[in-house]
Design a protein around this motif. Structure first.
Motif, PDB file in Angstrom:
ATOM      1  N   ASP A 174       1.791   3.943  -7.612  1.00 51.48           N
ATOM      2  CA  ASP A 174       1.115   2.999  -8.498  1.00 51.48           C
ATOM      3  C   ASP A 174      -0.227   2.569  -7.882  1.00 51.48           C
ATOM      4  OD1 ASP A 174       0.571   1.187 -10.445  1.00 51.48           O
ATOM      5  OD2 ASP A 174       2.078  -0.268  -9.844  1.00 51.48           O
ATOM      6  N   GLY A 175      -1.088   3.538  -7.626  1.00 53.48           N
ATOM      7  CA  GLY A 175      -2.416   3.208  -7.101  1.00 53.48           C
ATOM      8  C   GLY A 175      -2.405   2.648  -5.695  1.00 53.48           C
ATOM      9  N   SER A 176      -1.554   3.183  -4.827  1.00 53.41           N
ATOM     10  CA  SER A 176      -1.493   2.680  -3.449  1.00 53.41           C
ATOM     11  C   SER A 176      -2.774   3.025  -2.698  1.00 53.41           C
ATOM     12  CB  SER A 176      -0.316   3.313  -2.701  1.00 53.41           C
ATOM     13  OG  SER A 176       0.860   3.171  -3.434  1.00 53.41           O
ATOM     14  N   THR A 177      -3.081   2.211  -1.706  1.00 52.30           N
ATOM     15  CA  THR A 177      -4.282   2.475  -0.909  1.00 52.30           C
ATOM     16  C   THR A 177      -3.917   2.681   0.567  1.00 52.30           C
ATOM     17  OG1 THR A 177      -4.526   0.090  -0.736  1.00 52.30           O
ATOM     18  CG2 THR A 177      -5.903   1.195  -2.340  1.00 52.30           C
ATOM     19  N   THR A 190       0.243   6.295   0.733  1.00 56.47           N
ATOM     20  CA  THR A 190       1.510   6.661   0.091  1.00 56.47           C
ATOM     21  C   THR A 190       1.413   8.026  -0.602  1.00 56.47           C
ATOM     22  OG1 THR A 190       2.089   4.336  -0.216  1.00 56.47           O
ATOM     23  CG2 THR A 190       3.196   5.901  -1.624  1.00 56.47           C
ATOM     24  N   VAL A 191       0.276   8.280  -1.262  1.00 57.26           N
ATOM     25  CA  VAL A 191       0.126   9.555  -1.987  1.00 57.26           C
ATOM     26  C   VAL A 191       0.217  10.745  -1.041  1.00 57.26           C
ATOM     27  CG1 VAL A 191      -1.191  10.607  -3.833  1.00 57.26           C
ATOM     28  CG2 VAL A 191      -1.740   8.302  -3.096  1.00 57.26           C
ATOM     29  N   GLU A 192      -0.429  10.612   0.110  1.00 54.95           N
ATOM     30  CA  GLU A 192      -0.406  11.718   1.071  1.00 54.95           C
ATOM     31  C   GLU A 192       1.034  12.014   1.477  1.00 54.95           C
ATOM     32  OE1 GLU A 192      -2.525   9.271   1.024  1.00 54.95           O
ATOM     33  OE2 GLU A 192      -4.497  10.234   0.980  1.00 54.95           O
ATOM     34  N   ARG A 193       1.814  10.957   1.677  1.00 54.17           N
ATOM     35  CA  ARG A 193       3.213  11.147   2.040  1.00 54.17           C
ATOM     36  C   ARG A 193       3.979  11.822   0.914  1.00 54.17           C
ATOM     37  NH1 ARG A 193       5.716   8.220   6.264  1.00 54.17           N
ATOM     38  NH2 ARG A 193       4.058   7.707   7.705  1.00 54.17           N
ATOM     39  N   LEU A 194       3.676  11.406  -0.327  1.00 52.94           N
ATOM     40  CA  LEU A 194       4.375  12.013  -1.462  1.00 52.94           C
ATOM     41  C   LEU A 194       4.030  13.490  -1.560  1.00 52.94           C
ATOM     42  CD1 LEU A 194       4.105   9.240  -4.195  1.00 52.94           C
ATOM     43  CD2 LEU A 194       6.026   9.797  -2.718  1.00 52.94           C
ATOM     44  N   ARG A 195       2.765  13.841  -1.326  1.00 56.53           N
ATOM     45  CA  ARG A 195       2.362  15.251  -1.345  1.00 56.53           C
ATOM     46  C   ARG A 195       3.181  16.051  -0.341  1.00 56.53           C
ATOM     47  NH1 ARG A 195      -3.657  14.059  -0.641  1.00 56.53           N
ATOM     48  NH2 ARG A 195      -4.114  13.219  -2.691  1.00 56.53           N
ATOM     49  N   PHE A 216       4.307   1.207  -4.521  1.00 50.45           N
ATOM     50  CA  PHE A 216       2.974   0.625  -4.374  1.00 50.45           C
ATOM     51  C   PHE A 216       2.814   0.201  -2.926  1.00 50.45           C
ATOM     52  CE2 PHE A 216       0.217  -3.272  -5.092  1.00 50.45           C
ATOM     53  CZ  PHE A 216      -0.954  -2.539  -5.007  1.00 50.45           C
ATOM     54  N   ASP A 217       1.980   0.896  -2.205  1.00 51.89           N
ATOM     55  CA  ASP A 217       1.771   0.633  -0.781  1.00 51.89           C
ATOM     56  C   ASP A 217       3.079   0.603   0.002  1.00 51.89           C
ATOM     57  OD1 ASP A 217      -0.892   0.549  -1.183  1.00 51.89           O
ATOM     58  OD2 ASP A 217      -1.123  -1.617  -1.017  1.00 51.89           O
ATOM     59  N   GLU A 218       3.825   1.689  -0.064  1.00 51.51           N
ATOM     60  CA  GLU A 218       5.133   1.733   0.602  1.00 51.51           C
ATOM     61  C   GLU A 218       5.167   2.770   1.712  1.00 51.51           C
ATOM     62  OE1 GLU A 218       7.230  -0.460   0.060  1.00 51.51           O
ATOM     63  OE2 GLU A 218       7.272  -1.072  -2.035  1.00 51.51           O
ATOM     64  N   SER A 219       4.014   3.196   2.228  1.00 49.22           N
ATOM     65  CA  SER A 219       4.042   4.300   3.194  1.00 49.22           C
ATOM     66  C   SER A 219       4.888   3.959   4.422  1.00 49.22           C
ATOM     67  CB  SER A 219       2.623   4.670   3.613  1.00 49.22           C
ATOM     68  OG  SER A 219       2.049   3.611   4.336  1.00 49.22           O
ATOM     69  N   GLU A 220       4.980   2.672   4.728  1.00 51.23           N
ATOM     70  CA  GLU A 220       5.729   2.255   5.913  1.00 51.23           C
ATOM     71  C   GLU A 220       7.222   2.575   5.811  1.00 51.23           C
ATOM     72  OE1 GLU A 220       6.119  -2.048   7.860  1.00 51.23           O
ATOM     73  OE2 GLU A 220       4.110  -1.592   7.124  1.00 51.23           O
TER      74      GLU A 220
END
Ligand code: UDP
Ligand code: MG
Length: 328
Positions: free
Chosen positions: A42-45, A48-53, A11-15
Motif C-alpha cells: 500500500d505505497g510503502s516507502t 517493502t516492495v523490494e522484499r515482495l519482489r 504498509f511499511d512492514e519490511s521489518e
C-alpha cells in the motif's frame, strides 16, 4: 488453481515481512492444500516492495500488487480480494498480530459449512482507556446502524468464494469492510484468540485516524444519524410549544413578568449547537455523495508480479524513489 488464497495488505512492514512470510508458509503447508499468498503493498516507502519482489521471485505461490501511493488498508484488501483465485480467501495483517497458526483451524470451521469464519481478538494487554472507548463505540454503532459490527472482530477472517464475490460486487467507493462483510450475510462463525502485540514496526492507526475510521463506520451504512436529527428537532419543537402555552397561561393568571434573560440565551445557544451538529452530519453525507459521484478507482497500481518493477525505479534504493504522499 489454489484452494486457499491469503490476502495480506502491507504498509511499511519490511521489518516483520520476512518473519511473517515464514510463519504463514509453514502454517499453510501444514494444511496440505494448494495455496497462494497475495501481498498488496500500500505505497510503502521502507523497501517493502523490494522484499515482495524477492519473495515472488523465490516462490511461485507468492503474488503481489504494489500501489502508486498509500491508499489505505480498505483499498489494499479490495485489491487483494480481486487478485485472489482460491476457493477460500483469508484476510490477515502482516504484523503477526493475526497468528498464522490459526489458519488451519479457520479452514476446518469452513469445512463445517460456514461461509465466513471470523477470528476475534480479546483485549488483553491493551490500555484501559482504549478498551473502554472501543466498547462504548461498538455499543453506539450497534445502536445506530443496521448491520451488526462486533467488538474485536477485525479483518482477520476467512471468506468462501461466494462471500468474496458478494463483497466484490458492492461498488461503493467509501469502503468500511467490517460493515460490508456483515452486510453480505451468509453463515458466520467466530472464535476468540488472545490479543498479540505487533512483532515489529509501528501501528499506523493514531488517534485521529481511528476517530475518522469510527465516523466512517457510523455513517457508511444508513441514514439513521439524520433521523436522529429529525427526532431531536421534533422533541424540541414540542417542548417549545408546551413552554409557550405555559407562558401564555402564566401571563393570563399572574400578569406580565419580566422575561428571563438566562432562559433566552440558553435556548439560543443550545439550538445553535444542535443545528451546527446536524449541519455537520448532513455535510458528511453530502461529502460522501460527492465522493461517490466522482467514480474514481479505489487505487492505482504501480507494479505487480507480472509487470515486474516499475520502469526507471528498478534497483534504486527506496529513498531515491519519489513517492507521492497521501492527501491528509
Ligand atoms: N495497512 C495498510 N495500509 C494502511 C495502514 C495499514 O495496508 O494505510 C496494513 C498494515 O500493513 C497491516 C494492517 O494493515 O498489515 C494493519 O495495520 P496496523 O497493524 O498498523 O493496524 P492495527 O493492528 O494497529 O490496528
Ligand atoms: Mg497491527
Amino acid at each position: 488453481m489454489p484452494v486457499i488464497s491469503v490476502v495480506v495488505p502491507c504498509f511499511d512492514e519490511s521489518e516483520v515481512l520476512g518473519a511473517f512470510h515464514d510463519a504463514l508458509t509453514a502454517a499453510l503447508e501444514r494444511t496440505g492444500e494448494r495455496f497462494e499468498i497475495c501481498y498488496v503493498d500500500d505505497g510503502s516507502t521502507d523497501g517493502t516492495v523490494e522484499r515482495l519482489r524477492d519473495l515472488a521471485a523465490a516462490a511461485p505461490q507468492v503474488r503481489y500488487t504494489s500501489f502508486s501511493r498509500n491508499f489505505g488498508k480498505e483499498a489494499a484488501m479490495l485489491a487483494g480480494m480481486r487478485m485472489s483465485r482460491g476457493a477460500v480467501v483469508v484476510l490477515m495483517d502482516a504484523d503477526l498480530q493475526h497468528p498464522p497458526e490459526l489458519v488451519p483451524r479457520m479452514l476446518q470451521l469452513h469445512r463445517h459449512g460456514y461461509d465466513q469464519v471470523v477470528a476475534r481478538r480479546d483485549r488483553t494487554g491493551e490500555g484501559i482507556v482504549r478498551t473502554v472507548l472501543s466498547r462504548a463505540y461498538y455499543r453506539l454503532v450497534r445502536h445506530f446502524t443496521d448491520v451488526e459490527i462486533v467488538d474485536g472482530a477485525g479483518d482477520f477472517r476467512l471468506l468462501s468464494r461466494r462471500a468474496v464475490n458478494a463483497v466484490l460486487s458492492l461498488p461503493e467507493g467509501n469502503r468500511f469492510s467490517k460493515g460490508l462483510f456483515s452486510w453480505v450475510g451468509f453463515d458466520t462463525v467466530s472464535f476468540t484468540y488472545p490479543n498479540v502485540r505487533r512483532a515489529g514496526g509501528r501501528s499506523k492507526w493514531g488517534g485521529r485516524r481511528l476517530i475518522n475510521y469510527g465516523i466512517d463506520g457510523l455513517l457508511s451504512f444508513n441514514s439513521r444519524p439524520l433521523r436522529l436529527a429529525i427526532h431531536t428537532g421534533l422533541w424540541l419543537f414540542l417542548s417549545a410549544v408546551l413552554y409557550a402555552l405555559w407562558i401564555v397561561a402564566n401571563t393570563v393568571l399572574n400578569g406580565v413578568e419580566t422575561p428571563g434573560y438566562a432562559t433566552l440565551i440558553t435556548a439560543v445557544v443550545a439550538l445553535s449547537g444542535i443545528q451546527l451538529a446536524t449541519l455537520g452530519v448532513i455535510g458528511e453525507y453530502v461529502g460522501r455523495i460527492h465522493h461517490e459521484a466522482k467514480r474514481r478507482p479505489h487505487y492505482v497500481v504501480r507494479e505487480t508480479d507480472r509487470s515486474g518493477p516499475a520502469r526507471g525505479t528498478a534497483g534504486l534504493p527506496p529513498s531515491a524513489v519519489a513517492r507521492v504522499r497521501p492527501e491528509p
